[in-house]
Design a protein around this motif. Structure first.
Motif, PDB file in Angstrom:
ATOM      1  N   THR A 144     -27.633  52.733 -24.035  1.00  0.00           N
ATOM      2  CA  THR A 144     -28.482  52.454 -25.188  1.00  0.00           C
ATOM      3  C   THR A 144     -27.765  52.911 -26.459  1.00  0.00           C
ATOM      4  O   THR A 144     -26.844  53.745 -26.406  1.00  0.00           O
ATOM      5  N   PRO A 145     -28.146  52.407 -27.633  1.00  0.00           N
ATOM      6  CA  PRO A 145     -27.542  52.876 -28.889  1.00  0.00           C
ATOM      7  C   PRO A 145     -27.658  54.383 -29.064  1.00  0.00           C
ATOM      8  O   PRO A 145     -26.720  55.041 -29.512  1.00  0.00           O
ATOM      9  N   GLU A 146     -28.817  54.934 -28.687  1.00  0.00           N
ATOM     10  CA  GLU A 146     -29.034  56.373 -28.831  1.00  0.00           C
ATOM     11  C   GLU A 146     -28.062  57.161 -27.956  1.00  0.00           C
ATOM     12  O   GLU A 146     -27.523  58.191 -28.373  1.00  0.00           O
ATOM     13  N   ALA A 147     -27.823  56.666 -26.734  1.00  0.00           N
ATOM     14  CA  ALA A 147     -26.897  57.350 -25.820  1.00  0.00           C
ATOM     15  C   ALA A 147     -25.465  57.286 -26.336  1.00  0.00           C
ATOM     16  O   ALA A 147     -24.707  58.259 -26.222  1.00  0.00           O
ATOM     17  N   LEU A 148     -25.086  56.165 -26.920  1.00  0.00           N
ATOM     18  CA  LEU A 148     -23.737  56.025 -27.479  1.00  0.00           C
ATOM     19  C   LEU A 148     -23.523  56.983 -28.645  1.00  0.00           C
ATOM     20  O   LEU A 148     -22.477  57.632 -28.747  1.00  0.00           O
ATOM     21  N   ILE A 149     -24.515  57.069 -29.516  1.00  0.00           N
ATOM     22  CA  ILE A 149     -24.408  57.950 -30.683  1.00  0.00           C
ATOM     23  C   ILE A 149     -24.350  59.409 -30.247  1.00  0.00           C
ATOM     24  O   ILE A 149     -23.556  60.193 -30.765  1.00  0.00           O
ATOM     25  N   GLU A 150     -25.197  59.774 -29.283  1.00  0.00           N
ATOM     26  CA  GLU A 150     -25.206  61.154 -28.794  1.00  0.00           C
ATOM     27  C   GLU A 150     -23.880  61.500 -28.122  1.00  0.00           C
ATOM     28  O   GLU A 150     -23.337  62.594 -28.315  1.00  0.00           O
ATOM     29  N   PHE A 151     -23.332  60.584 -27.340  1.00  0.00           N
ATOM     30  CA  PHE A 151     -22.094  60.833 -26.609  1.00  0.00           C
ATOM     31  C   PHE A 151     -20.885  60.950 -27.539  1.00  0.00           C
ATOM     32  O   PHE A 151     -20.054  61.841 -27.393  1.00  0.00           O
ATOM     33  N   THR A 152     -20.795  60.064 -28.518  1.00  0.00           N
ATOM     34  CA  THR A 152     -19.618  60.032 -29.398  1.00  0.00           C
ATOM     35  C   THR A 152     -19.748  60.942 -30.614  1.00  0.00           C
ATOM     36  O   THR A 152     -18.736  61.392 -31.167  1.00  0.00           O
ATOM     37  N   HIS A 209     -23.791  59.003 -17.791  1.00  0.00           N
ATOM     38  CA  HIS A 209     -23.521  58.996 -19.232  1.00  0.00           C
ATOM     39  C   HIS A 209     -22.309  58.118 -19.523  1.00  0.00           C
ATOM     40  O   HIS A 209     -21.504  57.815 -18.622  1.00  0.00           O
ATOM     41  N   PRO A 210     -22.128  57.672 -20.766  1.00  0.00           N
ATOM     42  CA  PRO A 210     -20.987  56.822 -21.106  1.00  0.00           C
ATOM     43  C   PRO A 210     -19.666  57.564 -20.951  1.00  0.00           C
ATOM     44  O   PRO A 210     -19.625  58.795 -20.910  1.00  0.00           O
ATOM     45  N   PHE A 211     -18.584  56.794 -20.868  1.00  0.00           N
ATOM     46  CA  PHE A 211     -17.248  57.379 -20.897  1.00  0.00           C
ATOM     47  C   PHE A 211     -16.296  56.366 -21.521  1.00  0.00           C
ATOM     48  O   PHE A 211     -16.677  55.232 -21.839  1.00  0.00           O
ATOM     49  N   TYR A 212     -15.040  56.791 -21.734  1.00  0.00           N
ATOM     50  CA  TYR A 212     -14.074  55.967 -22.455  1.00  0.00           C
ATOM     51  C   TYR A 212     -13.056  55.333 -21.517  1.00  0.00           C
ATOM     52  O   TYR A 212     -12.554  55.975 -20.592  1.00  0.00           O
ATOM     53  N   LEU A 213     -12.716  54.081 -21.806  1.00  0.00           N
ATOM     54  CA  LEU A 213     -11.569  53.413 -21.199  1.00  0.00           C
ATOM     55  C   LEU A 213     -10.562  53.088 -22.298  1.00  0.00           C
ATOM     56  O   LEU A 213     -10.945  52.849 -23.450  1.00  0.00           O
TER      57      LEU A 213
END
Length: 208
Positions: free
Chosen positions: A3-11, A122-126
């Motif tokens: 979600t947008p909220e999860a992306l903002i919190e993660f980054t 949770h999100p992660f980076y590639l």
């Protein structure tokens, strides 16, 4: 996709164009898709890019180009000699935000698909490369590296996997303007320590 909220919190950074973001439960690469990325040019916002590199001056349909030249991924051992990549004038590096990726294992004549995700989803980076088209849109390709010992257990139709960047040092180095191709080759072998969930369609397996 998160979600947008999860992306903002993660980054810890905002979305550049929140109106462009649409959460997708599965991205296959078979149709034009917009994915959140952090670019070398703008590390302070989450940008959005089309998956599949296109030439800067290309103005035809995305699918037509991908049917001619598959630019969804590039293998790390082809970086120096990839003719298409070398022709792009404004190619740069990016971090691609995902919640997971798929692998396939062929056994006894049947394919078994697995979803590789981070603990707690949770999100992660590639790692990836991107460019900017003449109309301002961004397009990107995933960087593939030789698969590690964990992924080998769940994938045998290819020897490559997406490049996971989970340490701050690797993320900063990947987006650094000072990094050289030799430095990239040194840390590219996938040494990620990101704890993974590995989920089959019917069975759930966990590795840590």
């Amino acid at each position: 996709m998160a979600t947008p909220e999860a992306l903002i919190e993660f980054t810890g950074i905002p979305l550049k164009h929140p109106e462009l973001y649409k959460k997708s439960y599965m991205i296959t690469g078979k149709e034009e898709t917009i994915v959140p990325i952090i670019t070398q040019e703008n590390k302070q916002e989450i940008s959005f890019a089309i998956w599949g590199l296109l030439p800067e001056n290309y103005d035809e349909d995305w699918l037509e180009f991908q049917n001619l030249v598959d630019t969804l991924t590039i293998k790390s051992d082809e970086l120096k000699n990839n003719e298409f990549i070398n022709k792009i004038k404004n190619i740069n590096r990016c971090l691609i935000l995902v919640t997971g990726f798929f692998t396939t294992y062929l056994k006894n004549g049947k394919t078994h698909q697995y979803f590789i995700s981070a603990k707690e989803n949770h999100p992660f980076y590639l790692a990836g490369y991107y460019n900017k088209l003449d109309d301002g849109f961004l397009t990107f390709t995933l960087l593939l590296t030789p698969q590690n010992e964990i992924i080998k257990k769940y994938q045998n139709l290819t020897k490559y996997m997406p490049t996971i960047l989970d340490s701050e040092d690797d993320k900063n180095l990947w987006l650094s303007d000072e990094i050289t191709i030799n430095q990239i080759e040194e840390f590219i072998p996938n040494s990620s320590c990101l704890p993974l969930n590995i989920t089959q369609v019917k069975d759930s397996l966990e590795y840590s």
